[in-house]
Design a protein around this motif. Structure first.
Motif, short mmCIF file in Angstrom:
data_model
loop_
_atom_site.label_atom_id
_atom_site.label_comp_id
_atom_site.label_asym_id
_atom_site.label_seq_id
_atom_site.Cartn_x
_atom_site.Cartn_y
_atom_site.Cartn_z
N PRO A 89 2.14 8.57 -11.54
CA PRO A 89 0.99 8.09 -11.91
C PRO A 89 0.82 7.38 -13.23
N ALA A 130 0.78 3.52 -14.33
CA ALA A 130 -0.29 2.73 -14.54
C ALA A 130 -0.62 2.45 -16.21
N ARG A 188 2.02 1.85 -3.50
CA ARG A 188 0.91 2.17 -4.32
C ARG A 188 0.57 3.73 -3.96
N GLU A 189 0.68 3.93 -2.87
CA GLU A 189 0.62 5.53 -2.78
C GLU A 189 1.53 6.48 -3.17
N THR A 234 1.24 6.53 -7.01
CA THR A 234 -0.11 7.37 -7.28
C THR A 234 0.66 8.87 -7.18
N GLU A 235 1.35 9.27 -6.18
CA GLU A 235 1.71 10.43 -6.04
C GLU A 235 2.93 10.87 -6.90
N ASP A 279 0.77 -1.19 0.01
CA ASP A 279 -0.18 0.02 0.10
C ASP A 279 0.85 1.30 -0.09
#
Length: 74
Positions: free
Chosen positions: A26, A29, A18-19, A22-23, A15
């Motif tokens: 991104p 993905a 993943r965070e 994302t920050e 997690d």
């Protein structure tokens, strides 16, 4: 450490990554350059994956002996 605690630790690590992705990145993905043969991205993906597997193996309690490591147990 119980298996449940080990799984929880792995889930936290996942997690957190993943965070961070994302920050910070991104685009990962959608940008899948690690699938292209003969690219640095593919080499780095494999390096990261083997590192993750080594981490899980270590967490599960198996000692890892790398072929390029000196055996100091003797």
């Amino acid at each position: 450490m119980s298996n449940q605690n080990k799984i929880a630790l792995l889930e936290r690590r996942r997690d957190d990554i993943r965070e961070w992705l994302t920050e910070e990145a991104p685009y990962t993905a959608f940008d899948q350059k690690h699938l292209d043969a003969d690219t640095p991205e593919r080499a780095y993906w494999h390096h990261g994956y083997q590192s993750a597997l080594a981490d899980v193996i270590g967490l599960l309690g198996h000692s890892e002996q790398r072929s390029d490591s000196e055996d100091t147990s003797k």
